[in-house]
Every structure is written in structure tokens, then in C-alpha cells.
Write an enzyme that holds these catalytic residues in place. Structure first.
Site, PDB file in Angstrom:
ATOM      1  N   ASP A  86       0.859  -1.183   0.000  1.00 39.35           N
ATOM      2  CA  ASP A  86       0.000   0.000   0.000  1.00 39.35           C
ATOM      3  C   ASP A  86       0.893   1.230   0.000  1.00 39.35           C
ATOM      4  OD1 ASP A  86      -2.673   1.423   0.532  1.00 39.35           O
ATOM      5  OD2 ASP A  86      -1.440   2.113   2.211  1.00 39.35           O
ATOM      6  N   GLU A 106      -1.792  -2.137  -5.377  1.00 39.27           N
ATOM      7  CA  GLU A 106      -3.044  -1.455  -5.695  1.00 39.27           C
ATOM      8  C   GLU A 106      -2.937  -0.771  -7.050  1.00 39.27           C
ATOM      9  OE1 GLU A 106      -3.865   1.581  -2.811  1.00 39.27           O
ATOM     10  OE2 GLU A 106      -1.741   1.913  -2.405  1.00 39.27           O
ATOM     11  N   CYS A 153     -12.068  -4.158   7.308  1.00 39.02           N
ATOM     12  CA  CYS A 153     -11.237  -4.818   8.305  1.00 39.02           C
ATOM     13  C   CYS A 153     -10.588  -6.029   7.651  1.00 39.02           C
ATOM     14  CB  CYS A 153     -12.074  -5.248   9.505  1.00 39.02           C
ATOM     15  SG  CYS A 153     -11.142  -6.218  10.714  1.00 39.02           S
ATOM     16  N   CYS A 183     -12.125  -9.396   9.803  1.00 38.59           N
ATOM     17  CA  CYS A 183     -13.534  -9.815   9.737  1.00 38.59           C
ATOM     18  C   CYS A 183     -14.276  -9.172   8.574  1.00 38.59           C
ATOM     19  CB  CYS A 183     -14.243  -9.495  11.053  1.00 38.59           C
ATOM     20  SG  CYS A 183     -14.464  -7.719  11.339  1.00 38.59           S
ATOM     21  N   CYS A 219     -11.560  -1.803  14.701  1.00 34.82           N
ATOM     22  CA  CYS A 219     -12.741  -2.543  14.244  1.00 34.82           C
ATOM     23  C   CYS A 219     -13.689  -2.781  15.417  1.00 34.82           C
ATOM     24  CB  CYS A 219     -12.335  -3.867  13.609  1.00 34.82           C
ATOM     25  SG  CYS A 219     -13.738  -4.833  13.014  1.00 34.82           S
ATOM     26  N   CYS A 228     -16.182  -4.746  15.485  1.00 34.59           N
ATOM     27  CA  CYS A 228     -16.726  -6.115  15.462  1.00 34.59           C
ATOM     28  C   CYS A 228     -15.757  -7.123  16.069  1.00 34.59           C
ATOM     29  CB  CYS A 228     -17.083  -6.511  14.041  1.00 34.59           C
ATOM     30  SG  CYS A 228     -18.390  -5.490  13.314  1.00 34.59           S
ATOM     31  N   ASP A 233      -2.515   1.787   7.163  1.00 35.46           N
ATOM     32  CA  ASP A 233      -1.776   1.403   5.962  1.00 35.46           C
ATOM     33  C   ASP A 233      -1.454  -0.085   5.954  1.00 35.46           C
ATOM     34  OD1 ASP A 233      -1.846   4.019   5.068  1.00 35.46           O
ATOM     35  OD2 ASP A 233       0.086   4.531   5.955  1.00 35.46           O
TER      36      ASP A 233
END
Length: 371
Positions: A182, A266, A318, A321, A336, A338, A346
Site C-alpha cells: 500500500d 493497488e 477490516c 472480519c 474494528c 466487530c 496502511d
């Protein structure tokens, strides 16, 4: 492509400059002929049709005989390519298709031997037809079959020779390691291995020096000898920045290709991102496009698996998850709600890039480390 620095003597420099000037004159002449033929007779001249006129043209302009015939033929090819690109942009309905322009003085900086007229000697010299044997600094051996030879003059007056060759790729030993990358501005790149490549910011470091020499340049009288001479001082600063940036991207891309067997990157469209005037200078300074290009070519030559993935939501999802949430640029840590994962944004994006890339290659994806 192999590029080397060459050091011609004074006589050879004069001959090289004369060759460039003759090529510039011929380029403008061929361009004017095409324009005149279409405007007056509605006729479209072809590349080979213009090459056929060179025999007569050499009788009218004797200085053309001092240039190798294939170098002159390559000038006609360049004019033809310029028109093909112009018509392609018209078909694509470009806002400004950009009609081929005439080359002003010192605006034609290279010429090419497309097939013959050049050779290398054992004592690291390049022999050019009708120019002579020129000293060359060879930092690596040329391998493969020679296809073309291009001589280029830089804005600071340095001379370079570039050879395009046809050769078999040198594949590196296979390795099972995988990486997602990234890119960013805070750090140049973050790897999925939690490693970071610092952003060198070469232009930012030279900004004060560049501003100083540009202020002095602006105070000099336009058209004066001092202003023309000082132009090289400004060019040297830009050249130094470009050299350091290119060396950095080459070294970092080589390290990645040597270490990893699967490389996921990317697929960024950098040009539209530079329309943001707040970030444009920093994005251009980071040289992402050059890094992507070099990484791709090195990976292909080394036999590595290289894939570009859609960067959409890689910073918002995330990596453990796959919960999605908004992530403003000011938030540097991904929390996150969750799975309670807390990770650098990054690093989280690089893990997502790796996961998407491995899925596209039908390989086993990885999960985020528990930090």
C-alpha cells in the site's frame, strides 16, 4: 534497455550537436511538407513516401550527408508516430488532441540508429557511424541482441547512450513468500509484513535550493548570455532530484522482487489524483507511477507473480472480519468494532490488497495479525 553515460571529446560533441541540428531541421521539414500537402492538395503523405525524397533532399542540403542514413529514416518514423498519436487522440475525442509541433532550437535532444551504424568495443567504447569512437562508462554488461541505439543529450549538457536489446529473461529462484503493498504519503509504502519504506521526499528537501536558483534566474535579463548560462544551474537541481528519485525507486523495487514470489499492488490512477492542488506536489514527489512501472517490469523479468488489484475500500475494510467503516485520512489507526482489531490503517490496507490479490490468483489468502 541498457543506458550508459558517454564522454565525447570536443570534436565529437560538435559532431553530435550538428547531427541533432540536422535531425531537427529534417523533422520540421517533413512536418511542414505533411501540413502543406494536406492543406493545399488534400493529400496525406506516408512515412515511406517521405523517406523516398531523402536522396533528392541530400542534393539540396549537403549537410544531411554527414548524418547516417538510418538516423534520418528514424526522423521520418518519429514524424509518422506523432501524426498517428494525433489522429488517435482525435478518435478518442480528446479535448485538446495536440497537433504535432515544430521543434525549436535546442528542442530536439536525441537521435536513433534503428538497425546498424553502431557497435561496442572491448575497451568500453561505443562506435557511431560518421561520429567516431566515444568513451562509455559501463556499469553493467550488455546482454542479448542489439536492436536500436539512441544517443540523448540532457538539459545539463550530459550525453547518454541507450541500447534496446532482445534477450531471454533471467528468472530468479522460486520463493513462496507473498506481499501486499500500500503506497502513501506519510510513508512511501507499507508492506503486509508490517515493514515500512520511508518517504524520502527528494523534492521537498531541495525546494529551498531550487527556489534560490530560480529567484536568481528570474532577475537576469531575458535573452542575455548570463540567463542562458544560468538555465543549466536550474536544470542541474531538477536533474539531481530526478536522479535520486529514480535511484530510490529502482533500489526499492529490486529489493521487493528479490524477496517475494507473489507481489500484490493497488491499481492506482495517479494522474487524476494530482488534480488535488493540496496533495499534487507530494504525490508527484513520491513517484508512485515510476515505482509501479519498475516493479512490474522487474517482476515479469524475474518470473514473479505480479498483480494489480482494485484499491476500493482497502482502507475501510477490516482485514480480519471484513467489516466496513468510513476512515478519514486523519485517522491513522483502524479500530474494528466487530472483532476489536486495532491496526495501522496502511498495514490494514496492505493486508487487504494481499488478500484480494491472492484471491484473484486463486491462492490462499492471509489474515491480519492479532495486534
Amino acid at each position: 534497455m541498457f543506458q550508459y553515460r558517454i564522454f565525447p571529446n570536443k570534436k565529437q560533441v560538435k559532431k553530435l550537436n550538428e547531427t541533432l541540428e540536422e535531425c531537427r531541421w529534417l523533422y520540421n521539414h517533413l512536418l511542414a511538407n505533411r501540413k502543406e500537402a494536406y492543406e493545399q492538395r488534400g493529400e496525406s503523405l506516408t512515412c515511406y513516401g517521405q523517406i523516398d525524397t531523402f536522396l533528392t533532399l541530400k542534393q539540396e542540403r549537403l549537410t544531411l550527408k554527414g548524418v547516417h542514413s538510418q538516423v534520418l529514416q528514424n526522423v521520418a518514423v518519429r514524424v509518422d508516430l506523432a501524426f498517428k498519436a494525433f489522429f488517435r487522440r482525435i478518435r478518442e475525442h480528446a479535448e485538446d488532441p495536440g497537433y504535432p509541433r515544430f521543434k525549436g532550437k535546442n528542442r530536439y535532444d536525441s537521435f536513433t540508429f534503428p538497425q546498424s551504424g553502431f557497435s561496442l568495443t572491448h575497451d568500453e567504447r561505443v562506435c557511431l557511424a560518421k561520429i567516431g569512437s566515444i568513451k562509455m562508462v559501463s556499469h553493467r554488461a550488455v546482454r542479448g541482441t542489439f536492436k536500436t541505439c539512441t544517443i540523448r543529450r540532457s538539459s545539463t549538457g550530459k550525453w547518454y547512450v541507450s541500447f534496446s536489446v532482445e534477450c531471454d529473461p533471467l528468472h530468479l529462484p522460486e520463493t513462496p513468500t507473498q506481499v501486499g503493498i500500500d503506497v502513501g504519503l506519510k510513508t512511501f509504502a507499507t508492506l503486509s509484513t508490517a515493514e515500512e519504506i520511508e518517504n524520502p521526499r527528494f523534492f521537498r528537501k531541495e525546494e529551498k535550493t531550487l527556489a534560490r536558483v530560480q529567484r536568481k534566474h528570474a532577475k537576469l535579463v531575458k535573452g542575455s548570455k548570463e540567463r542562458r548560462k544560468h538555465r543549466k544551474v536550474v536544470a542541474r537541481v531538477h536533474e539531481r532530484i530526478a536522479f535520486r528519485r529514480e535511484n530510490f525507486t529502482h533500489q526499492e523495487s529490486r529489493k521487493i522482487v528479490d524477496r517475494f514470489g507473489v507481489i500484490c499492488m493497488e491499481d492506482l490512477h495517479v494522474n487524476p489524483m494530482t488534480h488535488n492542488h493540496c496533495l499534487a506536489k507530494s504525490i508527484q514527489d513520491a513517484a508512485w507511477s515510476a515505482f509501479f512501472s519498475q516493479l512490474s517490469s522487474k517482476a515479469e523479468e524475474a518470473g514473479r507473480q505480479f498483480i494489480k488489484v482494485n484499491p476500493a475500500y482497502t482502507s475501510q475494510d477490516c482485514s480480519k472480519c471484513h467489516h466496513r467503516q468510513k476512515m478519514p485520512l486523519s485517522e491513522r489507526i483502524y479500530h474494528c468494532p466487530c472483532c476489536l482489531l486495532s491496526i495501522d490503517r496502511d498495514l490494514n490496507a496492505s493486508l487487504n490488497i494481499l488478500s484480494v490479490g491472492l484471491h484473484a490468483l486463486s491462492l490462499q489468502p492471509v489474515e491480519a495479525p492479532c495486534l
